[in-house]
Design a protein around this motif. Structure first.
Motif, PDB file in Angstrom:
ATOM      1  N   MET A 152      19.054   8.925  34.869  1.00 48.87           N
ATOM      2  CA  MET A 152      19.676   8.890  33.654  1.00 48.87           C
ATOM      3  C   MET A 152      20.250   7.306  33.485  1.00 48.87           C
ATOM      4  O   MET A 152      20.119   6.749  34.602  1.00 48.87           O
ATOM      5  CB  MET A 152      21.154   9.582  33.713  1.00 48.87           C
ATOM      6  N   THR A 153      20.446   6.795  32.275  1.00 54.29           N
ATOM      7  CA  THR A 153      20.729   5.448  31.843  1.00 54.29           C
ATOM      8  C   THR A 153      22.083   5.117  32.614  1.00 54.29           C
ATOM      9  O   THR A 153      23.083   5.943  32.858  1.00 54.29           O
ATOM     10  CB  THR A 153      20.502   5.230  30.496  1.00 54.29           C
ATOM     11  N   VAL A 154      22.291   3.843  32.346  1.00 53.40           N
ATOM     12  CA  VAL A 154      23.714   3.197  32.901  1.00 53.40           C
ATOM     13  C   VAL A 154      24.955   3.895  32.010  1.00 53.40           C
ATOM     14  O   VAL A 154      25.623   4.411  32.262  1.00 53.40           O
ATOM     15  CB  VAL A 154      23.692   1.785  33.061  1.00 53.40           C
ATOM     16  N   ASP A 155      24.098   3.668  30.777  1.00 52.15           N
ATOM     17  CA  ASP A 155      25.208   4.062  29.551  1.00 52.15           C
ATOM     18  C   ASP A 155      25.704   5.469  29.731  1.00 52.15           C
ATOM     19  O   ASP A 155      26.686   6.081  29.735  1.00 52.15           O
ATOM     20  CB  ASP A 155      24.739   3.763  28.123  1.00 52.15           C
ATOM     21  N   GLU A 156      24.718   6.503  30.027  1.00 50.25           N
ATOM     22  CA  GLU A 156      25.099   7.876  30.136  1.00 50.25           C
ATOM     23  C   GLU A 156      25.783   8.149  31.472  1.00 50.25           C
ATOM     24  O   GLU A 156      26.506   8.972  31.433  1.00 50.25           O
ATOM     25  CB  GLU A 156      23.627   8.632  30.668  1.00 50.25           C
ATOM     26  N   ALA A 157      25.602   7.272  32.348  1.00 48.48           N
ATOM     27  CA  ALA A 157      26.329   7.533  33.719  1.00 48.48           C
ATOM     28  C   ALA A 157      27.902   6.860  33.407  1.00 48.48           C
ATOM     29  O   ALA A 157      28.862   7.349  33.766  1.00 48.48           O
ATOM     30  CB  ALA A 157      25.706   6.718  34.919  1.00 48.48           C
ATOM     31  N   GLU A 158      27.984   5.888  32.723  1.00 50.43           N
ATOM     32  CA  GLU A 158      29.416   5.322  32.477  1.00 50.43           C
ATOM     33  C   GLU A 158      30.063   6.380  31.490  1.00 50.43           C
ATOM     34  O   GLU A 158      31.494   6.202  31.693  1.00 50.43           O
ATOM     35  CB  GLU A 158      29.344   3.984  31.842  1.00 50.43           C
ATOM     36  N   ALA A 159      29.433   6.910  30.723  1.00 48.92           N
ATOM     37  CA  ALA A 159      30.195   7.846  29.886  1.00 48.92           C
ATOM     38  C   ALA A 159      30.733   9.059  30.573  1.00 48.92           C
ATOM     39  O   ALA A 159      31.976   9.711  29.986  1.00 48.92           O
ATOM     40  CB  ALA A 159      29.293   8.514  28.922  1.00 48.92           C
ATOM     41  N   GLY A 187      30.747  -6.306  48.005  1.00 44.57           N
ATOM     42  CA  GLY A 187      29.687  -6.897  47.347  1.00 44.57           C
ATOM     43  C   GLY A 187      28.346  -6.466  47.883  1.00 44.57           C
ATOM     44  O   GLY A 187      28.044  -6.434  49.107  1.00 44.57           O
ATOM     45  N   TYR A 188      27.602  -5.949  46.927  1.00 44.06           N
ATOM     46  CA  TYR A 188      26.023  -5.494  47.420  1.00 44.06           C
ATOM     47  C   TYR A 188      26.062  -4.182  48.070  1.00 44.06           C
ATOM     48  O   TYR A 188      24.912  -3.889  48.666  1.00 44.06           O
ATOM     49  CB  TYR A 188      25.186  -6.694  48.087  1.00 44.06           C
ATOM     50  N   HIS A 189      27.184  -3.572  48.529  1.00 39.59           N
ATOM     51  CA  HIS A 189      27.130  -2.361  49.019  1.00 39.59           C
ATOM     52  C   HIS A 189      27.402  -1.112  48.011  1.00 39.59           C
ATOM     53  O   HIS A 189      28.527  -0.601  47.647  1.00 39.59           O
ATOM     54  CB  HIS A 189      28.328  -2.287  50.179  1.00 39.59           C
ATOM     55  N   TYR A 190      26.329  -0.658  47.511  1.00 37.12           N
ATOM     56  CA  TYR A 190      26.399   0.247  46.331  1.00 37.12           C
ATOM     57  C   TYR A 190      26.340   1.631  46.777  1.00 37.12           C
ATOM     58  O   TYR A 190      25.519   2.048  47.709  1.00 37.12           O
ATOM     59  CB  TYR A 190      24.821   0.016  45.460  1.00 37.12           C
ATOM     60  N   SER A 191      26.964   2.399  46.067  1.00 39.24           N
ATOM     61  CA  SER A 191      26.910   3.717  46.067  1.00 39.24           C
ATOM     62  C   SER A 191      25.765   4.369  45.030  1.00 39.24           C
ATOM     63  O   SER A 191      25.288   5.454  45.336  1.00 39.24           O
ATOM     64  CB  SER A 191      28.413   4.677  45.764  1.00 39.24           C
ATOM     65  N   LEU A 192      25.773   3.775  44.097  1.00 41.50           N
ATOM     66  CA  LEU A 192      24.826   4.169  43.011  1.00 41.50           C
ATOM     67  C   LEU A 192      24.128   2.998  42.419  1.00 41.50           C
ATOM     68  O   LEU A 192      24.412   2.030  42.282  1.00 41.50           O
ATOM     69  CB  LEU A 192      25.520   4.771  41.570  1.00 41.50           C
ATOM     70  N   VAL A 193      22.923   3.092  42.206  1.00 46.33           N
ATOM     71  CA  VAL A 193      21.865   2.124  41.943  1.00 46.33           C
ATOM     72  C   VAL A 193      21.032   2.613  40.528  1.00 46.33           C
ATOM     73  O   VAL A 193      20.412   3.474  40.538  1.00 46.33           O
ATOM     74  CB  VAL A 193      20.828   1.672  43.030  1.00 46.33           C
ATOM     75  N   PHE A 194      20.869   1.389  39.689  1.00 48.05           N
ATOM     76  CA  PHE A 194      20.120   1.911  38.575  1.00 48.05           C
ATOM     77  C   PHE A 194      19.130   0.709  38.250  1.00 48.05           C
ATOM     78  O   PHE A 194      19.333  -0.437  38.599  1.00 48.05           O
ATOM     79  CB  PHE A 194      21.182   1.533  37.173  1.00 48.05           C
ATOM     80  N   SER A 195      17.837   1.364  38.112  1.00 47.69           N
ATOM     81  CA  SER A 195      16.714   0.586  37.804  1.00 47.69           C
ATOM     82  C   SER A 195      16.515   0.358  36.252  1.00 47.69           C
ATOM     83  O   SER A 195      16.460   1.487  35.643  1.00 47.69           O
ATOM     84  CB  SER A 195      15.402   1.145  38.537  1.00 47.69           C
ATOM     85  N   PRO A 196      16.074  -0.853  35.905  1.00 46.33           N
ATOM     86  CA  PRO A 196      15.854  -0.796  34.315  1.00 46.33           C
ATOM     87  C   PRO A 196      14.786  -0.041  33.816  1.00 46.33           C
ATOM     88  O   PRO A 196      14.601   0.175  32.958  1.00 46.33           O
ATOM     89  CB  PRO A 196      15.420  -2.430  34.369  1.00 46.33           C
ATOM     90  N   LYS A 197      13.790   0.341  34.965  1.00 47.16           N
ATOM     91  CA  LYS A 197      12.760   0.883  34.669  1.00 47.16           C
ATOM     92  C   LYS A 197      12.812   2.518  34.783  1.00 47.16           C
ATOM     93  O   LYS A 197      12.485   3.403  34.089  1.00 47.16           O
ATOM     94  CB  LYS A 197      11.422   0.491  35.328  1.00 47.16           C
ATOM     95  N   TYR A 198      13.549   2.780  35.805  1.00 44.45           N
ATOM     96  CA  TYR A 198      13.692   4.440  36.158  1.00 44.45           C
ATOM     97  C   TYR A 198      14.950   4.752  36.240  1.00 44.45           C
ATOM     98  O   TYR A 198      15.107   5.884  36.357  1.00 44.45           O
ATOM     99  CB  TYR A 198      13.275   4.429  37.842  1.00 44.45           C
ATOM    100  N   GLY A 199      16.041   4.121  35.755  1.00 42.28           N
ATOM    101  CA  GLY A 199      17.212   4.723  35.658  1.00 42.28           C
ATOM    102  C   GLY A 199      18.115   4.711  36.841  1.00 42.28           C
ATOM    103  O   GLY A 199      17.729   3.936  37.889  1.00 42.28           O
TER     104      GLY A 199
END
Length: 276
Positions: A152-159, A187-199
């Motif tokens: 899913m996209t960043v916008d969909e997840a933020e919603a 910082g840089y310790h992410y629980s969720l990661v979004f790729s511009p290509k794969y979401g």
């Protein structure tokens, strides 16, 4: 006239008579009584002095090892005890000074027991005891975690209102990192990661995560290997286990291990361009 006759004549001469006072007998008797009283007083006084000397010596040094011990006045006052001292009467009766007696503990007559120390070597198991399953588990996989879905996209997840941007949101590969809402991470310790290509390519960082196969934070490494025996690919972290997700061939479980126990479960896309 011989010597005897001369002596008799001399002693019979009236000129040798000594007149006797009429009260001579009373004076002699009174004097004798006075002498006897003086002698009795000296004897009695000496006896009393001896008794007093013995009492003082006994008090100072103790008559024997079993004699009761004295407690100093300061100690008696601090322990709440009151010692009353009564002056001795003027008669000839001697009264012992008051004492505070400390009773020693009873002596034991038991024979000493000889014990032999036994050295016991405890061998700890290489696998610690695993923790109990979470009380309110959050299902991870095979394709979703709650309303969040891989790809899913960043916008969909933020919603969903469940995520917030990390303090350092963009990594070197240009991917965006997010935290769970209300639980910011370093910082840089992410629980969720979004790729511009794969979401959305990674979902992790939940202590109540549990896979459909029953692996959760606190599961043992042995359980992980038994449930997921195959590794999808080797990884540089020796305390990580990457395995295919049953029912979703395009995803991996990325399990982090510390001290042979699971400490984090991540659901990830098998193909992504954010990290190795």
């Amino acid at each position: 006239m011989d010597l005897d006759d001369e002596l008799r004549k001399l002693f019979a001469d009236d000129r040798l008579d000594v007149p006797v006072r009429p009260e001579a007998d009373r004076v002699i008797v009174t004097g004798a009584r006075r002498v006897r009283r003086r002698r009795a007083g000296v004897v009695f006084g000496g006896g009393m002095l001896s008794v007093a000397t013995m009492l003082v010596a006994g008090t100072a040094f103790g008559v024997s090892g079993d004699a009761p011990q004295r407690t100093p006045l300061a100690a008696a006052e601090s322990s709440g005890l009151t010692t009353t001292t009564t002056p001795p009467p003027s008669s000839t009766t001697t009264t012992d000074a008051p004492r505070t007696t400390v009773v020693p503990p009873p002596a034991t007559t038991e024979e000493p027991t000889h014990t032999t120390a036994t050295s016991t070597t405890t061998t700890s198991s290489s696998t610690p005891t695993k923790a109990k399953p979470p009380a309110n588990p959050l299902a991870f996989g095979p394709t979703t975690v709650g309303p969040l879905r891989l790809g899913m996209t960043v916008d969909e997840a933020e919603a969903t209102g469940l995520i917030q941007a990390n303090s350092e949101p963009q990594n070197a590969a240009g991917c965006l990192g997010y935290d769970w809402a209300g639980h910011p991470a370093a910082g840089y310790h992410y629980s969720l990661v979004f790729s511009p290509k794969y979401g959305l390519v990674r979902i992790g960082g939940r202590t109540n995560a549990e896979t459909p196969e029953g692996i959760y934070d606190g599961s043992s490494e042995d359980d992980v290997r038994a449930v997921y025996p195959d590794q999808s690919k080797p990884h540089i972290g020796h305390d990580e286990w990457v395995t295919p997700v049953p029912g979703n061939p395009s995803a991996h479980y990325w399990l982090t291990l510390r001290n042979h126990l699971v400490t984090d479960i991540r659901l990830e896309l098998a193909s992504q361009d954010c990290y190795q």
